[in-house]
Structures are given as structure tokens and as C-alpha cells.
Design an enzyme around this catalytic site. Structure first.
Site, PDB file in Angstrom:
ATOM      1  N   SER B 321      45.305  45.685  36.697  1.00 20.96           N
ATOM      2  CA  SER B 321      44.784  45.788  38.074  1.00 20.96           C
ATOM      3  C   SER B 321      44.122  47.122  38.549  1.00 20.96           C
ATOM      4  O   SER B 321      43.629  47.170  39.481  1.00 20.96           O
ATOM      5  CB  SER B 321      46.311  45.922  38.670  1.00 20.96           C
ATOM      6  OG  SER B 321      47.064  44.702  38.502  1.00 20.96           O
ATOM      7  N   HIS B 364      53.494  38.225  48.154  1.00 19.60           N
ATOM      8  CA  HIS B 364      52.977  39.236  49.172  1.00 19.60           C
ATOM      9  C   HIS B 364      52.965  38.884  50.729  1.00 19.60           C
ATOM     10  O   HIS B 364      52.780  39.651  51.448  1.00 19.60           O
ATOM     11  CB  HIS B 364      52.056  39.994  48.770  1.00 19.60           C
ATOM     12  CG  HIS B 364      52.142  40.742  47.450  1.00 19.60           C
ATOM     13  ND1 HIS B 364      51.647  40.386  46.118  1.00 19.60           N
ATOM     14  CD2 HIS B 364      52.801  42.004  47.155  1.00 19.60           C
ATOM     15  CE1 HIS B 364      52.023  41.071  45.116  1.00 19.60           C
ATOM     16  NE2 HIS B 364      52.608  42.075  45.756  1.00 19.60           N
ATOM     17  N   CYS B 377      48.059  43.152  44.945  1.00 18.60           N
ATOM     18  CA  CYS B 377      48.460  41.510  44.932  1.00 18.60           C
ATOM     19  C   CYS B 377      47.459  41.070  44.131  1.00 18.60           C
ATOM     20  O   CYS B 377      46.407  41.084  44.131  1.00 18.60           O
ATOM     21  CB  CYS B 377      48.292  41.230  46.597  1.00 18.60           C
ATOM     22  SG  CYS B 377      48.339  39.460  46.736  1.00 18.60           S
TER      23      CYS B 377
END
Lengths: 373, 627
Positions: B321, B364, B377
Site C-alpha cells: 500500500s 470502508h 482502502c
């Protein structure tokens, strides 16, 4: 076309003397090469025999440079210089590397070294420049010929070939001085510094710190090896010194025979000779070289025109500089830069180009009696 | 003068000047004759003696290698005395007997001696046969010197790393120049037995550290021992290096990694100076700089943890991420989304027949960009990535410095992979599959990066888009002159994004630490901004995290900078197989940043980019004895 002047005229006593000195030095060279390579003959052609072939080719070059009027030859000088520059580029691109420098173009079993011919061509170019251009002012006297020299000099230093590069500078300086400077004092000063350069160099060099010298040497010659240099220099001094007054006789040079002295047949051939023939032999050899120089100066001084005088002066500067630096370095007075001893060191390109230069000298001499045009 | 005369006058003038040439030639020949008289007549006997005994030997004097310091002048590499065994082949009657004697007298390995002695070299040069003799071996050999003609033990310097395994990868190690290396032009001033850097800055800065060998020509007695010195050329010591590394931060980084495998990179984003570059597991450069037995070498090379690999510059990991920083910038710059664009995350993204899951099972909900970064997310970026396409993503990733080495002064740095349609065609010979774009959008699949790249990237983001090449060398102390040459920062220009875009991302990154996935990096000392990442190592994972064998667990990432408003330090942490970045990596970065703030509490001076310690290094350079 063979010039009329040469026809039907034999050699006068001056010319016989000139040739005799050349032949004497060449013979001493072959003998020394024979002596040093005597013990190590394999199945190959011995080096002294190869050197004899180079001398024959040099003889042909000598005759070629003699028969055509030097004015005609000088007219080709810029063309020749262009060819030499191309060859110097070829060396850098496709040349053979040996001992850290890229100086040779392989042609079959032989290797051709353009930088040796470049020196002779530089003499031709500078002499014809000065003979044909108006020689007023420092721009035309100093800067322009310097610019003409520059591409060749840079290409040679790139190889790197410090020895030939220095010869280039010596030729340029000598021509400049003979052409004359505005101030006589400056001219004399420059001429003497050129002459004494090899010896002054040692004083300057000696005063530098070792790392400064190493830096300079690595700058101009990356293959320079601080280890090898001192050792070879010492071996060369031992060879020369141990010759004493009378020498050890032919094949008697233990230093050279036992391979302690590297390059005994090329750059250090003088050390081999000095070891085997002693100080007396050395005096004879020095006298021969001095004689050659004096005869050449005689030709320069009696040349019928500026072109002839300058060509002769250039050849004298080239040969004189090489003799001084080569013997100086073998005798431990100078740092070791790769300069062969003219007419003595083994090597085809150098032998042929020096003999061609001497042919040019005789050419100038034989045409001095022709009338002014 | 002559210039204006007729040609004839000029010729006469010119020829008169030749007299000076004549005088010069006479002078030169006279000088040469005098010199030769001196050599052959005055000193002839001495040289004859030298030539007949033929007892001159050449001894290479090894230069002292340059020292290496950290940014505050703390010593990282120096030289200590060591006993080395030399043999002059010319003085050895029979090699076999010599090898046997050395074996029985001092227990030296016969095979190694035989190999060394059979290498081709100049017979008159003392040749290094074995280094690092023990005191016992040295004494045994020296006491039998009469039985061992041509053998000499010399005390010389051996590279030493006082801090042991600390900073091993970046310092590197030294070793004898190999036969292959000697063939190459850059090593042509070396000789067999020369010691050169083989890894780390020892290798990249070898030209400076190496120095120049000297030489001593000696006259020896009948068994090859020195009788008198004939000529000496002193060796020149190598130049010293001052690294940008702060040893205290370096040690801390290594402690924080502990027994885990991974890397921590800390750098000053305003100059590119690397403050710490840690990789674990490590090796001991002291061991590698000595002569290793083949067995020792094998052990190191076959170690499963690959201790020789510098994970900070050679470890290529999926960014996970942390790649969302690049994604967010690309999406805003290409106007694929507005900052306010909201996307609904229901815990997965359906593409074709496959469901790409979000890390959070329930999703989310409706999120905007900032929220998507703060909570990391996945579905938001799957969607955005799918809209942009892989080639747009690749172009931004490349502009952020990914896919190519950063240029830090270390050997064998790797560049990672920024995949694109063209890349896959070339590397794999297959067309790009649309589903692969989705994986790439969250830094999985083909995308790989190194920790130094991520530190460089997050540093540039923190530094308002201005980027500097990461560098390790702060200054070189030239031994010859005693001058300290400070090396300048290498500016690389700006990231190709608008200031507003960067502001949105920077705000979100601060949010990651205050309210998001990296709350464990929150510090009371300083405001930290950053991004967590979890790099998947295996696609298929049976059961809950705790049951998975450690080898298959995910890598934890955290990339950060502080203070959030005007960063002075950027830190990238990667811990292999430790699971989530927020849990495993973020606390380590926080420790690093807090330690940095405590060590250098004052704000850097605006006028002087080298405010940290130029004075102290300078003073040290002056004080140190110049040997």
C-alpha cells in the site's frame, strides 16, 4: 620525375662521411640487438634479422626522400599530415594495445606505429608553413603553427605516448626559435631551455613530492607503475655503470643477458651497448651522434632557402631530442618516458621514419648548388 | 629586423641562429658524457659489484588505506598491524621443500601455499603468499629464517572495522585484487597482492581509499634478507572518507531490526544525505577482509538468510500500500478523480469472474481520497487504477524514481520493477492482462521497489516535491594536501505534480499516523507523516495469520517523514515476514525519528545546508596526525 641534379653525379666527400656515420650507428644498433637477443632465439625470426629488414626498408625510404626535389615533397605535406591524423585516429579506435598504451596498427604479422611518422610529417608541415606564410607577428609565428600541431599532439597524448608528444613539442619549439623571435634574448633563453630541458626537468622533477610525481605520471601515462619504474631504472643504471671503462664485451652484459634489464632491444638498447663496450664505446657512440648532428647542421646552414634550412633544423631537433632524452633516461637523469634511440633501438616505424628524415637532409644538401629561381 | 628583409637576408639571419642550436647540441652531448663518466668510471666499481652479486630485490611498499568516518568523525574503518608472509622466488632453491618446511614448522596449509607459489610473477619481487599470520606462526617462521631462504615475514596493515557488523553492507569489505580484476584498465596501477575494496563504499570509493604503492629496492644477503636499501619510493596513503551516516542512528536501526530480516533507511530529504542504511542479517567485514578458507566462504554464501545481500539497496519487494502515494498523485494529476470524489467500498472489487478483496472484510463504506489513504482502502485504488490503466500508472511511478536505481554510491544497487504493457511484452513475451492492473494498483503483482527507493520517494514527497539523490559520502579528506573536499548535494529537480496535489497527499499521510493505519507511529515529540504497506508474498494463504509458517507471511512496510510540515528526516522500514506494516514497521520508524529529534534538536540553519557537523569533521581532520 628524378631531378636532373642527381644524375651523373657521384658522392662528394661530405656525403660519404654523412652516409658512413649513419651506417656506423645502424651497425652498432644491430650488433647490440643481436647481443641482447642472442640467448633467446626460438624458432622465430631473430630480432636482429628483422631489424636488418627494417633498415633495408629505411634505405628505400632514404632514397625515396632523396630523389624528389624537397620542394615537391613539401607541397604534399598537408596531405601527408591529414593521412597521419587519420591513422592516429585509427590507432585509437582499432589499434593494438601493448604495455598500457594503444600505439600500433597491426598489419599482418607486423605492427605499424603512426606516431613515429607523425614527427617527420610535422617537420614537413611546419617548414612549408613558415616557408610560404608571411612571418610577421606572434600570431603567424607562434599561434597558427601551434594550432596546426595541436590535433596531432592531442591524438598522440591520448594513446598515451608521452615520448612522441614531447618530441612534437621539441620540433615545434626548435622551428620557432630558428624562425626567430621578436626579442633575441627571449629566443636565446627559449632555445637554451629547450636544450637543457631534459636536465632542468630532472631538477624540477626531483624537487616534487613523490605523490606529485605520481599524480603527474598517472595523468600523462596511466600505465605508469611506480613499482616497475624505479626497478627498471636501477637495472639500467647498473647495466651502464658496471660496463666501466672497457665494457664486458659482446654477449658479456650480464644485466641484459640475464633479463634483469627489460626492453634491452628497444628503449634500453643504449644500456646494453654501454654495458658491453664500456665508457670508451660510449664516447665513440656519442661522437658519432654528435658528428651526425654537426653534418646535419652544416646542411642546414648552407641550405639555399628557408624551406631547406627549416626542414633540416626540424630533423636535427627531432634526432637530437630523442638521443638526449633516451640516453638521459637510461642513465638515470630523466624519468622513463618511452623514446627510442634513433637508428639503434629495434623497431620498424622508428627506423624507417628516421632514415626517411636523413634522406630528406641529403636531398637538401644536394640541391643547394642549384641556382636561385 | 629580419622580417622585413629580402628572402636572402632572412635566410642568412635564420642560418645564423642555427649556431645557437649547435652550441646547445654540444652542451647536451657534454652533459651526457659527464653523466656516463660518473656512472661508468667514478661509480663503476659499485655498479659492477651490484651486477655481479645480482642481489638487488624489489619490495613493494603497500600504502595505508584511507580511513572511513561517520558524519561526526567517529571511526568506522582503520588499519591494524598484521603479519604477512612473503617469498622471493629467486632465492628459493626448491619450492616443494619450502612448502613442506613451512607446513611442518608453522602448520601452514600446503595446498594454499602451492597455489600461491605457482602464480606467475617476477621472480625478483617479494610475493605475498599468506596474510594474517598469527603471532605464533610469525615467530616460528622468523626463528627459522636461516632454513628458509627467500622467506620473509613483514608486519603490515590489515583492514579493521572497530564496530564489527555495524554498517557492514554500506562499508563493505576489502580483499586481494583478483586475477580477473588485474586485467581491467582501472586496476592497472595495482599488482598481484594489492588489497582493494570488494563491496560497499570500500569498493565504490576504492580510487580514493586505495592510495599508491611505493617501492623499495634493497640489496640482500645470501638468504634473501635485507642488507641495505638502495632506493626508496614512499607509498602514498589513501584519502579518508567522511560518510553521511550517523553511527548512533545506524546502530539504533540495526538494534531495532534485531534478529528479524529487513532494512531501515533514514535520510535527510533536504540534502539526500543518508543517515542510516541498515540491512539484516549482516556479516562481519573483519572476517571477510581476511583470507577466508574455501569452507568459510561457502558457509557465508550458502547461508539461507543471505547476509551478503544489502536489503536496503538490493532487496526488491512489492511496495504494497505504500504504492498508493504514487497512485493518488497519478489519479489527481490525470484528473481521473477530484479530491472529493467518493467511491463506495463494500470489501471487494468485482472484475470479470474474480473478486479482488479489500484488506478490511466489511469494507470502508463511502470514502474520499484522503480517507482512502488514511485507512488504506484497497477498493478505492482498484477502481482508480482500473480507470487510469497500467501505462499511466507506470509513467508516474517512473517519475517518482521507481524502476531504476537511485544512484547511491554502492555497488550492485537494484532498481526494482515498474510494470507496463511494454515491459511485460519484453520481459515475459506475453500481453498485459487487465486484472494485473488491479493488483499493481495496490503495489502487488509485478511491482517491486527497494527500501532506499521508498525512502527517497517519501523524502521527496515530504520535501514538497524537491528531490535529491541519496548519497553516502559527505567529504573526502585528501591526504596529499590535507584538504577536506565536501561533496555537494545532488539536486534532481521536482516531482512532476502540482503543489495542490502534493498538499492533499501530505495531509492524508499525516492523517495515516494520527488517525489511520499507523497510529502506532504517533509520537509526542514530533509530528510524523507516513504510509503503511503490507507486501504479500504468497497468493494462497491457508487459515489465520498465526498458523502460517513464517516464510509465507507478508512483509511489513512503513515509509515516513518528520516533522510533517517541514521534514528533516525520511525513514523507510521494511521487515520481512512480519505481517502488517502498521503493527510491525511503523513503531520502528517512530523510534528512529524520535532518536533523530533527540540527537539533533535544533532546526537546521537556513543558510547552511551542512549544518549538522561540518565544524566537527573539519576539526577532526585538522587534529588527526598526518602519517
Amino acid at each position: 620525375m628524378i631531378d636532373r641534379v642527381n644524375e651523373g653525379r657521384g658522392l662528394d666527400s661530405f656525403e660519404r662521411m654523412f652516409l658512413a656515420v649513419i651506417v656506423a650507428i645502424l651497425s652498432i644498433g644491430v650488433l647490440s640487438i643481436y647481443s641482447v637477443t642472442y640467448a633467446q632465439q626460438g624458432g622465430r625470426v631473430p630480432l636482429y634479422a628483422k631489424q636488418l629488414i627494417w633498415i633495408l626498408m629505411g634505405g628505400a625510404a632514404f632514397v625515396a626522400m632523396l630523389v624528389f626535389d624537397y620542394h615537391k615533397i613539401s607541397r604534399l605535406s598537408y596531405l601527408l599530415y591529414a593521412i597521419v591524423l587519420v591513422l592516429l585516429v585509427v590507432v585509437l579506435v582499432a589499434g593494438k594495445t601493448s604495455r598500457g598504451a594503444q600505439r600500433w596498427i597491426p598489419i599482418g604479422p607486423f605492427a605499424f606505429q603512426p606516431s613515429e611518422f607523425a614527427k617527420l610529417v610535422l617537420i614537413l608541415v611546419l617548414a612549408s608553413y613558415y616557408a610560404n606564410a608571411p612571418r610577421h607577428g606572434w600570431l603567424q609565428r607562434v599561434v597558427l603553427p601551434g594550432l596546426i600541431m595541436m590535433p596531432g599532439l592531442l591524438l598522440i597524448l591520448k594513446q598515451p605516448d608521452l615520448g612522441s608528444g614531447l618530441s612534437f613539442l621539441a620540433i615545434y619549439a626548435a622551428m620557432l626559435l630558428v624562425v626567430g623571435m621578436r626579442s633575441k634574448a627571449l629566443g636565446v633563453l627559449l632555445l637554451f631551455s629547450l636544450m637543457l630541458f631534459p636536465f632542468a626537468w630532472e631538477a624540477v622533477w626531483g624537487s616534487l613530492h613523490h605523490y606529485q610525481r605520481d599524480r603527474i605520471m598517472t595523468f600523462v601515462d596511466p600505465a605508469h607503475d611506480p613499482g616497475g619504474k624505479g626497478y627498471h631504472g636501477l637495472q639500467s643504471r647498473i647495466a651502464i655503470g658496471s660496463g666501466e671503462l672497457l665494457g664486458k664485451g659482446l654477449y658479456g652484459g650480464t644485466q641484459s643477458q640475464l633479463k634483469f634489464l627489460p626492453e634491452g632491444h628497444t628503449d634500453f638498447v643504449f644500456a646494453v651497448f654501454a654495458e658491453e663496450w664500456g665508457f670508451l664505446g660510449v664516447l665513440v657512440l656519442l661522437a658519432l651522434f654528435l658528428g651526425l648532428m654537426m653534418l646535419s647542421l652544416e646542411i642546414a646552414m648552407k641550405a639555399k632557402d628557408v624551406l631547406g634550412a627549416l626542414l633540416a633544423a626540424g630533423v636535427i631537433a627531432m634526432i637530437g631530442f630523442c638521443v638526449a632524452v633516451n640516453i638521459g633516461m637510461t642513465a638515470g637523469m630523466l624519468p622513463i618516458v618511452g623514446i627510442p634511440l634513433p637508428l639503434m633501438s629495434y623497431g620498424g616505424s622508428a627506423t624507417v621514419s628516421i632514415m626517411a628524415a636523413l634522406g630528406l637532409l641529403l636531398n637538401i644538401k644536394r640541391r643547394r648548388l642549384t641556382l636561385f629561381y | 629586423m629580419s622580417d622585413f628583409g629580402t628572402q636572402h637576408d632572412e635566410l642568412r639571419e635564420l642560418q645564423r641562429r642555427l649556431t645557437i642550436l649547435k652550441a646547445g647540441l654540444f652542451a647536451v652531448v657534454l652533459l651526457l658524457a659527464l653523466r656516463l663518466w660518473h656512472l661508468q668510471i667514478r661509480e663503476g666499481l659499485y655498479y659492477r659489484d651490484l651486477s655481479e652479486n645480482n642481489r638487488t630485490r624489489s619490495v613493494i611498499l603497500e600504502p595505508a588505506r584511507g580511513l572511513i568516518y561517520d558524519r561526526h568523525g567517529v571511526l568506522l574503518a582503520n588499519n591494524v598491524p598484521s603479519f604477512n608472509l612473503y617469498v622471493t622466488l629467486e632465492d628459493v632453491k626448491d619450492r616443494g621443500t619450502l612448502i613442506k618446511k613451512l607446513n611442518t614448522l608453522a602448520g601452514l596449509n600446503e595446498a594454499i601455499l602451492r597455489k600461491k607459489l605457482s602464480e606467475r610473477t617476477d621472480k625478483l619481487v617479494q610475493k605475498k603468499v599468506k596474510g594474517g599470520l598469527t603471532l605464533r606462526e610469525a615467530v616460528l617462521i622468523e626463528s627459522h629464517r636461516l632454513d628458509l631462504p627467500g622467506v620473509i615475514v613483514r608486519a603490515e596493515s590489515q583492514r579493521n572495522y572497530p564496530e564489527g557488523m555495524t554498517a557492514a553492507h554500506l562499508l563493505g569489505y576489502v580483499g586481494e585484487v583478483s586475477a580477473d580484476q588485474l586485467e581491467r584498465p582501472e586496476f592497472d596501477d595495482l599488482h598481484q597482492g594489492s588489497v582493494i575494496g570488494q563491496y560497499g563504499v570500500e569498493k565504490t570509493y576504492d580510487r580514493f581509499l586505495r592510495g599508491r604503492a611505493g617501492q623499495k629496492i634493497i640489496e640482500t644477503d645470501a638468504i634473501g634478507h635485507e642488507k641495505q636499501t638502495v632506493e626508496v619510493q614512499k607509498p602514498a596513503a589513501g584519502d579518508d572518507l567522511y560518510l553521511t551516516i550517523d553511527l548512533r542512528l545506524q546502530k539504533l536501526a540495526e538494534q531495532l531490526l534485531g534478529e528479524e530480516t529487513g532494512a531501515i533507511v533514514a535520510l535527510d530529504p533536504t540534502t539526500g544525505e543518508v543517515l542510516a542504511l541498515a540491512s539484516r542479517p549482516a556479516f562481519d567485514p573483519n572476517v571477510l577482509s581476511r583470507e577466508l578458507t574455501p569452507k568459510q566462504w561457502e558457509e557465508i554464501v550458502q547461508d539461507e538468510g543471505h547476509p551478503l545481500t544489502d536489503r536496503s539497496t538490493q532487496g526488491q519487494y512489492p511496495p504494497g500500500s505504500t504504492f498508493k502515494i504514487v497512485m493518488a498523485a497519478a489519479a489527481l494529476e490525470t484528473k481521473t478523480i477530484e479530491p472529493s470524489t467518493k467511491i463506495r467500498c463494500a470489501g471487494g472489487y468485482q472484475f470479470g469472474r474474480r473478486l479482488y478483496r479489500d484488506w478490511k472484510a466489511g469494507g470502508h463504506g463511502l470514502t474520499d481520497l484522503t480517507q482512502a489513504i488514511v485507512d488504506s482502502c484497497d477498493v478505492y485504488f482498484y477502481t482508480v487504477g482500473q480507470r487510469m490503466g497500467i501505462d499511466t500508472i507506470a509513467s508516474y511511478a517512473a517519475q517518482f524514481g521507481l524502476g531504476r536505481a537511485t544512484g547511491i554510491e554502492l555497488p550492485s544497487e537494484l532498481g526494482g520493477v515498474v510494470p507496463s504493457t511494454a515491459w511485460k511484452e519484453k520481459a515475459r513475451g506475453e500481453p498485459w492482462l487487465p486484472g494485473e492492473t488491479i493488483s499493481a494498483s495496490i503495489g502487488q503483482g509485478y511491482v517491486t521497489v527497494t527500501p532506499i527507493q521508498m525512502a527517497h520517494l517519501i523524502g521527496a514527497v515530504g520535501n514538497h516535491g524537491v528531490s535529491y539523490r541519496p548519497r553516502l559520502i559527505r567529504a573526502v579528506m585528501e591526504r596529499a594536501t590535507g584538504r577536506l573536499h565536501e561533496l555537494p548535494a545532488v539536486a534532481q529537480g521536482r516531482l512532476p505534480v502540482k503543489a495542490e496535489t502534493l498538499e492533499i497527499i501530505r495531509e492524508a499521510l499525516a492523517g495515516v499516523v494520527t488517525d489511520g493505519t499507523a497510529r502506532r507511529a504517533k509520537s509526542t515529540l514530533v509530528s510524523i507523516a507516513g504510509k503503511t504497506g503490507t507486501a504479500q508474498t504468497a497468493a494462497f494463504r491457508p487459515g489465520p495469520e498465526e498458523d502460517i509458517p513464517k516464510k509465507l507471511r507478508d512483509h511489513a512496510w512503513f515509509v515516513s517523514y518528520a516533522p510533517a510540515a517541514a521534514p528533516r528526516i525520511a525513514v523507510a522500514v521494511l521487515v520481512e515476514h512480519m505481517g502488517h506494516g502498521g503493527a510491525a514497521a511503523a513503531p520502528l520508524a517512530k523510534h528512529m525519528i524520535e532518536a533523530f529529534v533527540k540527537l539533533t534538536p535544533q532546526e537546521p540553519q537556513l543558510t547552511d545546508s551542512d549544518s549538522l557537523a561540518p565544524r566537527s569533521t573539519m576539526e577532526l581532520a585538522m587534529q588527526r596526525p598526518h602519517d
